[in-house]
Design a protein around this motif. Structure first.
Motif, short mmCIF file in Angstrom:
data_model
loop_
_atom_site.label_atom_id
_atom_site.label_comp_id
_atom_site.label_asym_id
_atom_site.label_seq_id
_atom_site.Cartn_x
_atom_site.Cartn_y
_atom_site.Cartn_z
N ASP A 20 0.81 -1.22 0.00
CA ASP A 20 0.00 0.00 0.00
C ASP A 20 0.84 1.27 0.00
O ASP A 20 0.31 2.37 -0.18
N ASP A 21 2.13 1.14 0.23
CA ASP A 21 3.01 2.31 0.26
C ASP A 21 3.38 2.68 -1.17
O ASP A 21 3.81 1.83 -1.95
N PRO A 22 3.24 3.95 -1.55
CA PRO A 22 3.56 4.34 -2.93
C PRO A 22 5.06 4.26 -3.25
O PRO A 22 5.44 4.27 -4.41
N LEU A 23 5.90 4.20 -2.20
CA LEU A 23 7.34 4.13 -2.44
C LEU A 23 7.74 2.70 -2.79
O LEU A 23 7.58 1.78 -2.00
N LYS A 24 8.26 2.53 -4.00
CA LYS A 24 8.70 1.21 -4.46
C LYS A 24 10.18 1.26 -4.77
O LYS A 24 10.70 2.27 -5.25
N GLY A 25 10.86 0.15 -4.51
CA GLY A 25 12.27 0.13 -4.82
C GLY A 25 12.99 -1.01 -4.15
O GLY A 25 12.39 -1.96 -3.66
N VAL A 26 14.33 -0.91 -4.15
CA VAL A 26 15.18 -1.95 -3.59
C VAL A 26 16.34 -1.31 -2.84
O VAL A 26 16.75 -0.18 -3.12
N LEU A 27 16.88 -2.09 -1.89
CA LEU A 27 18.06 -1.70 -1.14
C LEU A 27 19.15 -2.72 -1.43
O LEU A 27 18.94 -3.92 -1.29
N CYS A 28 20.32 -2.23 -1.83
CA CYS A 28 21.48 -3.09 -2.05
C CYS A 28 22.52 -2.72 -1.00
O CYS A 28 23.11 -1.64 -1.05
N TYR A 29 22.73 -3.62 -0.06
CA TYR A 29 23.48 -3.33 1.17
C TYR A 29 24.75 -4.16 1.19
O TYR A 29 24.70 -5.39 1.15
N LEU A 30 25.91 -3.52 1.23
CA LEU A 30 27.20 -4.19 1.23
C LEU A 30 27.27 -5.31 2.26
O LEU A 30 27.85 -6.37 2.02
N ALA A 31 26.68 -5.08 3.44
CA ALA A 31 26.77 -6.05 4.53
C ALA A 31 25.87 -7.26 4.32
O ALA A 31 25.92 -8.21 5.09
N SER A 32 25.04 -7.24 3.27
CA SER A 32 24.12 -8.34 3.03
C SER A 32 24.70 -9.31 2.01
O SER A 32 25.85 -9.22 1.62
N ASN A 33 23.89 -10.26 1.58
CA ASN A 33 24.29 -11.21 0.55
C ASN A 33 23.06 -11.63 -0.23
O ASN A 33 21.93 -11.29 0.13
N THR A 34 23.26 -12.36 -1.32
CA THR A 34 22.12 -12.72 -2.17
C THR A 34 21.15 -13.65 -1.46
O THR A 34 19.94 -13.59 -1.70
N ASP A 35 21.63 -14.50 -0.57
CA ASP A 35 20.73 -15.39 0.17
C ASP A 35 19.70 -14.59 0.96
O ASP A 35 18.50 -14.89 0.94
N LYS A 36 20.16 -13.55 1.67
CA LYS A 36 19.25 -12.72 2.46
C LYS A 36 18.32 -11.92 1.56
O LYS A 36 17.15 -11.72 1.87
N THR A 37 18.86 -11.44 0.46
CA THR A 37 18.08 -10.60 -0.45
C THR A 37 16.95 -11.38 -1.11
O THR A 37 15.85 -10.86 -1.32
N LEU A 38 17.20 -12.65 -1.42
CA LEU A 38 16.24 -13.45 -2.17
C LEU A 38 15.06 -13.94 -1.35
O LEU A 38 14.11 -14.50 -1.89
N LEU A 39 15.11 -13.77 -0.05
CA LEU A 39 14.02 -14.18 0.83
C LEU A 39 13.70 -15.66 0.59
O LEU A 39 14.51 -16.52 0.82
N ASN A 40 12.49 -15.95 0.11
CA ASN A 40 12.08 -17.35 -0.08
C ASN A 40 12.27 -17.85 -1.51
O ASN A 40 11.80 -18.94 -1.85
N GLY A 41 12.94 -17.06 -2.34
CA GLY A 41 13.05 -17.46 -3.74
C GLY A 41 14.42 -17.97 -4.15
O GLY A 41 14.74 -17.97 -5.34
N LYS A 42 15.23 -18.39 -3.19
CA LYS A 42 16.60 -18.79 -3.50
C LYS A 42 16.67 -19.92 -4.51
O LYS A 42 17.44 -19.86 -5.49
N ASN A 43 15.92 -20.96 -4.28
CA ASN A 43 16.02 -22.14 -5.15
C ASN A 43 15.69 -21.80 -6.60
O ASN A 43 16.38 -22.22 -7.53
N GLU A 44 14.62 -21.04 -6.78
CA GLU A 44 14.21 -20.68 -8.14
C GLU A 44 15.26 -19.79 -8.81
O GLU A 44 15.60 -19.97 -9.98
N TYR A 45 15.77 -18.84 -8.05
CA TYR A 45 16.77 -17.91 -8.60
C TYR A 45 18.04 -18.65 -8.99
O TYR A 45 18.55 -18.51 -10.11
N TYR A 46 18.56 -19.46 -8.07
CA TYR A 46 19.82 -20.15 -8.34
C TYR A 46 19.67 -21.21 -9.43
O TYR A 46 20.65 -21.55 -10.11
#
Length: 436
Positions: free
Chosen positions: A314-340
């Protein structure tokens, strides 16, 4: 003081980029984000960049060359030719901090200039090396560049744009005949204490408006002290996330973008506590650690708020955060298997290498080819994973395939892992005496 401008122009950006502080580490990291946007053919939709410190160095460098990139099609090859390769050449060839130290003896020769500081000396090097001695009024209309510093008097973000500068509490001023160089504005944005003293703006050279949001006026000092933009807010996102828009110098309201990309190369949390048996030194280390904890927590709250808003349908602000301290596993949430399944796990940075990338220093010394490649690739993979993860919430003009297939893939063979492992072994250490 003059009255606040009566004619206000509203700007409705498509893509807004927020480029964080973090020295040359951040600057190179942000280039990886730009590469992913170029491959998606989104560079022509980038209408505004809000930058802090190291993000301001690369943001201003990119803005001054953006037109050439778009003229050549806005592709990755165009970005590489006009922005990435020339910037990396400067970072890999020169040791900025050493060159700055070697020019220290010239500071006493500038006593007639009451605004001359160690930071202004750095600004002169920035101006010559990165910005071709350009001035702020020579910045392009698109993308709109907002360079963020911190006003020590008003406790507000001090913003430099093509048309002027100022903060919400002291007011905004047009450049008129006293335009600052891009190097001076970037120098103020990157004046990280205590290495760099606050930049000094001579208020007598400008006509400031009344406070922007009708706050009680402050007594404007003759010399306005400006420190690193990260002292106030290291993400650079504040100007892009205010509901109802943010007024920027001198007569514009910057609305929330359709799509916000926040590139954060700030330090991961540091779990350490140094102590000393030397009287007085222990107290200094304690104060340093307290400040470190406070900054970490404030930044964490800003990140948490951003991510919550991105997830809220419901929030009009859409986008993404790319954080040096993170990794793709954390970013992908529940979609890791499909992505990889599509991208391949062999193209993801191994954990032991990732920890070294996240610990790369934030200094302004010389960076190696491996350090630059690793930082860019980490940012690139984070951007690809984040854009894909939130693809169903993206605005219509920012849809991506359900089957991710990024163009840049590094296969982490044993030889590649060894190359990066060796190349990043001492990346946390400052390099001043390293030969050219």
């Amino acid at each position: 003081m003059t009255d606040q401008p009566k004619i206000i122009t509203r700007i409705n950006p498509r893509i807004g980029l927020a480029l964080s502080g973090g020295g040359f580490r951040a600057a190179v990291f942000h280039l990886g984000i730009l590469r992913r946007l170029a491959e998606e053919n989104w560079l022509n939709k980038v209408d505004v960049m809000s930058t802090v410190s190291g993000g301001s160095i690369v943001g201003a460098f990119a803005a001054l060359r953006w037109g050439k990139v778009l003229e050549d099609g806005g592709s990755w090859l165009a970005l590489k030719e006009h922005i990435v390769d020339p910037f990396l050449l400067q970072v890999q060839k020169h040791n900025f901090i050493r060159d700055w130290l070697l020019r220290f003896p010239t500071i006493p020769l500038c006593k007639g200039d009451r605004t001359f500081t160690r930071t202004k000396l750095a600004a002169k090097i920035y101006s010559r090396r990165f910005f071709n001695e350009k001035y702020c009024d020579e910045l392009p209309d698109k993308p709109l560049l907002v360079l963020n510093a911190t006003c020590m008097k008003s406790i507000r973000s001090w913003r430099f744009t093509r048309e002027g500068h100022g903060c919400s509490r002291i007011g905004h001023a047009p450049w008129d005949k006293q335009t600052l160089s891009v190097g001076e504005c970037v120098g103020a944005s990157a004046a990280f204490p205590p290495v760099f003293t606050p930049a000094r703006i001579d208020s007598e050279n400008y006509r400031f408006s009344e406070p922007i949001y009708h706050e009680e006026p402050l007594d404007v000092p003759r010399f306005i002290a400006l420190s690193d933009g990260g002292v106030y807010e290291n993400l650079g996102s504040e100007v892009l996330t205010k509901e109802g828009g943010t007024q920027i110098p001198v007569d514009k309201i910057l609305e929330q973008p359709e799509y916000l990309i926040v590139s954060d190369a700030g330090y991961p949390p540091q779990f350490r506590f140094r102590k000393s048996g030397i009287p007085g030194l222990s107290e200094i280390l304690l104060l340093y650690r307290v400040d470190d904890i406070a900054r970490t927590q404030v930044n964490a709250l800003r990140i948490k708020n951003l991510v919550s808003r991105f997830k809220d349908s419901d929030d009009p602000l859409k986008g993404v955060l790319c954080y040096l301290a993170s990794n793709t596993d954390k970013t992908l949430l529940n979609g890791k298997n499909e992505y990889y399944k599509h991208v391949g796990i062999q193209h993801q940075i191994p954990h032991k290498i990732l920890k070294k990338i996240q610990g790369i220093r934030t200094h302004l010394d010389k960076f190696s080819q491996v350090e630059c490649e690793a930082l860019m690739y980490h940012a690139y993979t984070l951007a690809d994973a984040a854009i894909w993860t939130f693809r169903h919430q993206n605005p219509h003009d920012f849809l991506v395939s359900d089957e991710p297939d990024p163009e840049w893939k590094i296969e982490f063979t044993l030889d590649k892992i060894k190359e990066w492992d060796e190349g990043l072994k001492k990346s946390h250490k400052l390099r001043i005496l390293r030969p050219r």
